[in-house]
Motif scaffolding. Structure first.
Motif, PDB file in Angstrom:
ATOM      1  N   SER A  10       0.884  -1.143   0.025  1.00 53.71           N
ATOM      2  CA  SER A  10       0.000  -0.105  -0.067  1.00 53.71           C
ATOM      3  C   SER A  10       1.050   1.342   0.038  1.00 53.71           C
ATOM      4  CB  SER A  10      -0.882   0.055   1.245  1.00 53.71           C
ATOM      5  OG  SER A  10      -0.163  -0.093   2.523  1.00 53.71           O
ATOM      6  N   ALA A  11       1.917   1.352   0.632  1.00 48.78           N
ATOM      7  CA  ALA A  11       2.764   2.339   0.664  1.00 48.78           C
ATOM      8  C   ALA A  11       3.377   2.742  -0.809  1.00 48.78           C
ATOM      9  CB  ALA A  11       3.887   2.167   1.662  1.00 48.78           C
ATOM     10  N   MET A  12       3.545   1.773  -1.508  1.00 43.71           N
ATOM     11  CA  MET A  12       4.226   1.928  -2.983  1.00 43.71           C
ATOM     12  C   MET A  12       3.073   2.191  -3.719  1.00 43.71           C
ATOM     13  SD  MET A  12       5.467  -0.857  -5.914  1.00 43.71           S
ATOM     14  CE  MET A  12       6.961  -1.663  -4.834  1.00 43.71           C
ATOM     15  N   LEU A  13       2.014   1.851  -3.465  1.00 43.55           N
ATOM     16  CA  LEU A  13       0.920   2.230  -4.332  1.00 43.55           C
ATOM     17  C   LEU A  13       0.425   3.703  -4.138  1.00 43.55           C
ATOM     18  CD1 LEU A  13      -1.657  -0.703  -4.390  1.00 43.55           C
ATOM     19  CD2 LEU A  13      -0.033  -0.193  -6.022  1.00 43.55           C
ATOM     20  N   THR A  14       0.646   4.070  -2.778  1.00 41.49           N
ATOM     21  CA  THR A  14       0.353   5.469  -2.473  1.00 41.49           C
ATOM     22  C   THR A  14       1.484   6.420  -2.990  1.00 41.49           C
ATOM     23  OG1 THR A  14      -0.588   4.861  -0.288  1.00 41.49           O
ATOM     24  CG2 THR A  14       0.097   7.021  -0.467  1.00 41.49           C
ATOM     25  N   GLN A  15       2.491   5.766  -3.301  1.00 43.39           N
ATOM     26  CA  GLN A  15       3.752   6.963  -3.793  1.00 43.39           C
ATOM     27  C   GLN A  15       3.519   7.004  -5.221  1.00 43.39           C
ATOM     28  OE1 GLN A  15       7.175   4.631  -2.758  1.00 43.39           O
ATOM     29  NE2 GLN A  15       7.635   5.949  -1.064  1.00 43.39           N
ATOM     30  N   MET A  21       7.239  12.898 -11.072  1.00 46.86           N
ATOM     31  CA  MET A  21       8.407  12.467 -12.030  1.00 46.86           C
ATOM     32  C   MET A  21       9.444  13.727 -11.907  1.00 46.86           C
ATOM     33  SD  MET A  21       9.619  10.239 -13.976  1.00 46.86           S
ATOM     34  CE  MET A  21      10.904  10.048 -14.869  1.00 46.86           C
ATOM     35  N   PRO A  22      10.756  13.236 -11.550  1.00 48.33           N
ATOM     36  CA  PRO A  22      11.604  14.485 -11.104  1.00 48.33           C
ATOM     37  C   PRO A  22      12.430  15.164 -12.169  1.00 48.33           C
ATOM     38  CG  PRO A  22      12.565  12.198 -10.505  1.00 48.33           C
ATOM     39  CD  PRO A  22      11.256  12.277 -11.055  1.00 48.33           C
ATOM     40  N   PHE A  23      12.184  14.432 -13.574  1.00 48.08           N
ATOM     41  CA  PHE A  23      13.023  14.951 -14.383  1.00 48.08           C
ATOM     42  C   PHE A  23      12.378  14.684 -15.892  1.00 48.08           C
ATOM     43  CE2 PHE A  23      14.627  10.745 -13.456  1.00 48.08           C
ATOM     44  CZ  PHE A  23      14.702  10.170 -14.676  1.00 48.08           C
ATOM     45  N   GLY A  24      13.081  15.222 -16.843  1.00 54.29           N
ATOM     46  CA  GLY A  24      12.530  14.789 -18.241  1.00 54.29           C
ATOM     47  C   GLY A  24      11.387  15.259 -18.857  1.00 54.29           C
ATOM     48  N   LEU A  31       3.527  10.017 -11.083  1.00 53.58           N
ATOM     49  CA  LEU A  31       3.629   8.971 -11.848  1.00 53.58           C
ATOM     50  C   LEU A  31       2.676   8.095 -12.032  1.00 53.58           C
ATOM     51  CD1 LEU A  31       6.571   7.474  -9.098  1.00 53.58           C
ATOM     52  CD2 LEU A  31       6.623   9.258 -11.226  1.00 53.58           C
ATOM     53  N   CYS A  32       1.490   8.276 -11.596  1.00 48.06           N
ATOM     54  CA  CYS A  32       0.331   7.238 -12.222  1.00 48.06           C
ATOM     55  C   CYS A  32      -0.272   8.047 -13.366  1.00 48.06           C
ATOM     56  CB  CYS A  32      -0.826   7.081 -11.120  1.00 48.06           C
ATOM     57  SG  CYS A  32      -1.318   8.653 -10.546  1.00 48.06           S
ATOM     58  N   ASN A  33       0.186   9.168 -13.493  1.00 50.79           N
ATOM     59  CA  ASN A  33      -0.541   9.898 -14.808  1.00 50.79           C
ATOM     60  C   ASN A  33       0.504   9.963 -16.051  1.00 50.79           C
ATOM     61  OD1 ASN A  33      -2.829  10.537 -13.309  1.00 50.79           O
ATOM     62  ND2 ASN A  33      -2.045  12.605 -12.684  1.00 50.79           N
ATOM     63  N   LEU A  34       1.500   9.291 -15.807  1.00 47.56           N
ATOM     64  CA  LEU A  34       2.599   9.205 -16.994  1.00 47.56           C
ATOM     65  C   LEU A  34       1.933   8.390 -18.238  1.00 47.56           C
ATOM     66  CD1 LEU A  34       5.956   8.527 -15.207  1.00 47.56           C
ATOM     67  CD2 LEU A  34       5.336  10.642 -16.363  1.00 47.56           C
ATOM     68  N   PRO A  35       2.175   8.669 -19.402  1.00 42.90           N
ATOM     69  CA  PRO A  35       1.446   7.935 -20.736  1.00 42.90           C
ATOM     70  C   PRO A  35       2.302   6.691 -20.572  1.00 42.90           C
ATOM     71  CG  PRO A  35       2.731   9.960 -21.572  1.00 42.90           C
ATOM     72  CD  PRO A  35       2.811  10.124 -19.852  1.00 42.90           C
ATOM     73  N   GLY A  53      12.988   3.854 -10.313  1.00 44.48           N
ATOM     74  CA  GLY A  53      12.992   3.015 -11.168  1.00 44.48           C
ATOM     75  C   GLY A  53      12.012   1.917 -10.920  1.00 44.48           C
ATOM     76  N   MET A  54      12.035   1.609  -9.591  1.00 51.92           N
ATOM     77  CA  MET A  54      11.152   0.352  -9.169  1.00 51.92           C
ATOM     78  C   MET A  54       9.544   0.918  -9.247  1.00 51.92           C
ATOM     79  SD  MET A  54      10.766  -1.218  -5.290  1.00 51.92           S
ATOM     80  CE  MET A  54      10.081   0.440  -4.842  1.00 51.92           C
ATOM     81  N   LEU A  55       9.484   2.181  -8.946  1.00 57.20           N
ATOM     82  CA  LEU A  55       8.078   2.919  -9.066  1.00 57.20           C
ATOM     83  C   LEU A  55       7.590   2.660 -10.652  1.00 57.20           C
ATOM     84  CD1 LEU A  55       8.409   5.550  -6.237  1.00 57.20           C
ATOM     85  CD2 LEU A  55       7.003   3.445  -6.256  1.00 57.20           C
ATOM     86  N   LEU A  56       8.566   3.413 -11.377  1.00 58.11           N
ATOM     87  CA  LEU A  56       8.174   3.472 -12.863  1.00 58.11           C
ATOM     88  C   LEU A  56       7.767   2.160 -13.279  1.00 58.11           C
ATOM     89  CD1 LEU A  56      10.746   6.116 -13.961  1.00 58.11           C
ATOM     90  CD2 LEU A  56       8.392   6.329 -13.744  1.00 58.11           C
ATOM     91  N   GLN A  57       8.742   1.023 -12.959  1.00 56.00           N
ATOM     92  CA  GLN A  57       8.592  -0.197 -13.358  1.00 56.00           C
ATOM     93  C   GLN A  57       7.220  -0.920 -13.173  1.00 56.00           C
ATOM     94  OE1 GLN A  57      11.939  -2.686 -12.906  1.00 56.00           O
ATOM     95  NE2 GLN A  57      11.282  -4.203 -14.382  1.00 56.00           N
TER      96      GLN A  57
END
Length: 77
Positions: A10-15, A21-24, A31-35, A53-57
């Motif tokens: 649940s902590a990961m899902l909350t994050q 996103m810190p860059f780019g 993060l949940c709104n990234l295409p 990286g873990m969160l993006l994956q």
């Protein structure tokens, strides 16, 4: 105890619904709104190391498997 491994963190899902996103190209997008195309790009080029990286994956897997709806209750908090 074995069933605990199958439960979402649940902590990961909350994050995923709070962290930006810190860059780019999509800097400051939650993060949940990234295409998915952006997440696919990371899949081809390599996800960043560490927590981001873990969160993006994880977000990529969620979107790839059509599980976005799992995050909806967390977005409303």
């Amino acid at each position: 105890m074995e069933n605990d491994a199958l439960q979402p963190d649940s902590a990961m899902l909350t994050q995923l619904v709070q962290m930006k996103m810190p860059f780019g190209k999509y800097k400051d997008v939650v993060l949940c709104n990234l295409p998915v195309s952006y997440l696919e790009w990371f899949g081809r080029k390599g996800f960043p190391k560490g927590k981001l990286g873990m969160l993006l994956q994880t977000m990529y897997e969620i979107k790839l498997n059509g599980l976005d709806y799992l995050l909806e209750p967390l977005k409303k908090r």
